[in-house]
Enzyme design. Structure first.
Site, PDB file in Angstrom:
ATOM      1  N   CYS A   1      45.561  40.474  45.527  1.00  0.00           N
ATOM      2  CA  CYS A   1      44.617  39.657  44.760  1.00  0.00           C
ATOM      3  C   CYS A   1      44.751  40.046  43.294  1.00  0.00           C
ATOM      4  CB  CYS A   1      43.189  39.902  45.246  1.00  0.00           C
ATOM      5  SG  CYS A   1      42.017  38.668  44.607  1.00  0.00           S
TER       6      CYS A   1
ATOM      7  N   LYS B   1      35.699  37.357  56.893  1.00  0.00           N
ATOM      8  CA  LYS B   1      35.026  38.286  56.008  1.00  0.00           C
ATOM      9  C   LYS B   1      33.832  37.610  55.345  1.00  0.00           C
ATOM     10  CE  LYS B   1      36.017  40.738  51.789  1.00  0.00           C
ATOM     11  NZ  LYS B   1      36.923  40.900  50.701  1.00  0.00           N
TER      12      LYS B   1
ATOM     13  N   CYS C   1      41.968  39.958  41.119  1.00  0.00           N
ATOM     14  CA  CYS C   1      40.662  40.193  40.478  1.00  0.00           C
ATOM     15  C   CYS C   1      40.488  41.598  39.904  1.00  0.00           C
ATOM     16  CB  CYS C   1      39.503  39.838  41.398  1.00  0.00           C
ATOM     17  SG  CYS C   1      39.350  40.917  42.816  1.00  0.00           S
TER      18      CYS C   1
ATOM     19  N   ARG D   1      32.575  33.018  42.378  1.00  0.00           N
ATOM     20  CA  ARG D   1      33.814  32.712  43.103  1.00  0.00           C
ATOM     21  C   ARG D   1      33.671  31.514  44.055  1.00  0.00           C
ATOM     22  NH1 ARG D   1      36.136  37.243  41.329  1.00  0.00           N
ATOM     23  NH2 ARG D   1      35.707  39.325  42.158  1.00  0.00           N
TER      24      ARG D   1
ATOM     25  N   LYS E   1      37.284  33.602  54.111  1.00  0.00           N
ATOM     26  CA  LYS E   1      36.537  34.542  53.285  1.00  0.00           C
ATOM     27  C   LYS E   1      35.431  33.767  52.578  1.00  0.00           C
ATOM     28  CE  LYS E   1      37.067  37.726  49.428  1.00  0.00           C
ATOM     29  NZ  LYS E   1      38.016  38.418  48.547  1.00  0.00           N
TER      30      LYS E   1
HETATM   31  C1  PBG Z   1      39.277  41.027  46.242  1.00  0.00           C
HETATM   32  C2  PBG Z   1      38.445  41.557  47.322  1.00  0.00           C
HETATM   33  C3  PBG Z   1      37.039  41.667  47.390  1.00  0.00           C
HETATM   34  C4  PBG Z   1      36.757  42.356  48.566  1.00  0.00           C
HETATM   35  C5  PBG Z   1      37.977  42.607  49.185  1.00  0.00           C
HETATM   36  N1  PBG Z   1      39.007  42.087  48.420  1.00  0.00           N
HETATM   37  C6  PBG Z   1      35.993  41.286  46.430  1.00  0.00           C
HETATM   38  C7  PBG Z   1      35.654  39.899  46.178  1.00  0.00           C
HETATM   39  O1  PBG Z   1      36.235  38.958  46.708  1.00  0.00           O
HETATM   40  O2  PBG Z   1      34.774  39.718  45.350  1.00  0.00           O
HETATM   41  C8  PBG Z   1      35.397  42.758  49.055  1.00  0.00           C
HETATM   42  C9  PBG Z   1      35.372  43.900  49.997  1.00  0.00           C
HETATM   43  C10 PBG Z   1      34.047  44.513  50.206  1.00  0.00           C
HETATM   44  O3  PBG Z   1      32.985  44.050  49.768  1.00  0.00           O
HETATM   45  O4  PBG Z   1      34.044  45.566  50.871  1.00  0.00           O
HETATM   46  N2  PBG Z   1      39.253  39.660  46.060  1.00  0.00           N
END
Ligand code: PBG
Length: 325
Positions: free
Chosen positions: A120, A248, A122, A217, A195
């Protein structure tokens, strides 16, 4: 057969009988432990909203891997805090980036450990979004090229599995072809297929310093209200070449895990996320719940719903508990 001929309590009479008919089991090798890698040397910083979870520097990874293996945990998923961020998230695919160094260190010092990488942007973009921007929108098609470069750089550094978590359209196919063109046919893709745009990621965004600097997001992560859309997302990822489908967060989405398990024949993973972990720890610290039992019951329910694999911050603790029971 009904009462009094049939008595369900008969088979609950003692632990031997209960364990004979137990439908779901939890084993340490089904758990994946997330690691946060930070710059510097000798660093080990506890994340305030995630008691017991640390950001560590690359030189601490060998010890961390040893701890995991001692708890029966054979897989980790890596997240990185780069030294610098920029609009395109170029640290994500840098040959000498924080994750690429982390992978090499782990594969050197703990070759028996399965290294999964979160793919990713971010953590690497200065605006905190999961892709690069055109104006104020995250541009899908430029982003998936960068994601493919990122996944490839992880494979080149020695990653065993790549796990795209960005929720851009078409990224699994883009990553699969980048890997295949470079002879990484055997690197599986664990896709964060479903997700949701979730408030349960709060503590993670502190841990990985990746909160979006404007907006949210919801233009790429899924609406928590939708479940039929989850099937469409998963179908696309299967067609694009995903090897494992992930849902997730986990506990608030057990229905989705269960539907994916019934509809698809690929292995299902579930991410028991940072907020889910933080809630257990906070209530435990207040003495309001039995944290260990709640952890075990939560993870078991995720398995019961249909997850083969669970990514969880509880992995080490749960692994130790399982080995000692
Ligand atoms: C990256 C990512 C995130 C998480 C995993 N990969 C954060 C998001 O999407 O904001 C969250 C994992 C967690 O809360 O334990 N995009």
């Amino acid at each position: 057969m009904v009462f009094p001929e049939y008595r369900p309590r008969r088979m609950r009479l003692n632990e031997n009988l209960r364990s004979l008919i137990r439908e779901t089991r939890l084993a340490p090798e089904q758990l994946i432990f997330p690691l946060f890698i930070m710059p510097g040397k000798g660093k080990r910083e506890e994340i305030p909203s995630m008691p017991g979870i640390f950001r560590i520097s690359v030189d601490q990874l060998a010890k961390e891997a040893e701890d995991c293996l001692a708890a029966g945990i054979r897989s980790v998923v890596l997240f990185g805090l780069p030294e610098k961020k920029d609009p395109m998230g170029s640290g994500a695919h840098a040959r000498d980036g924080i994750i690429q160094r982390g992978i090499r260190e782990l594969k050197n010092k703990a070759p028996e450990m399965t290294v999964v990488t979160d793919v990713c942007l971010c953590e690497y973009t200065d605006h905190g979004h999961c892709g690069c921007l055109i104006g104020n929108t995250v541009d899908n098609d430029t982003t998936i090229e960068l994601l493919a470069r990122t996944a490839l750089s992880h494979a080149q550094a020695g990653a065993d599995i790549v796990a795209p978590s960005d929720m851009m359209d078409g990224r699994v196919a883009e990553i699969r072809s980048a890997l295949d063109e470079n002879d990484f046919h055997m690197i599986p893709i664990m896709s964060y297929a479903v997700k949701y745009a979730s408030a349960f990621y709060g503590p993670f965004r502190d841990a990985a310093d990746c909160s979006p600097q404007f907006g949210d997001r919801r233009s790429y992560q899924m609406d928590p209200a939708n479940s039929r859309e989850a099937l469409r997302e998963a179908t696309l990822d299967v067609e694009e070449g995903a090897d494992i489908l992930m849902v997730k967060p986990a506990l608030a989405y057990l229905d989705i895990i269960s539907r994916l398990h019934d509809e698809f024949d690929l292995p299902i993973a579930a991410y028991h996320v940072s907020g889910e972990y933080a809630m257990i720890k906070a209530a435990e610290q207040k003495g309001w719940i039995d944290g260990e039992k709640i952890m075990a019951e939560s993870l078991l329910s995720i398995r019961r719903a249909g997850a083969d694999i669970i990514l969880t911050y509880c992995a080490k603790e749960m692994g130790r508990l399982l080995l000692n029971s």
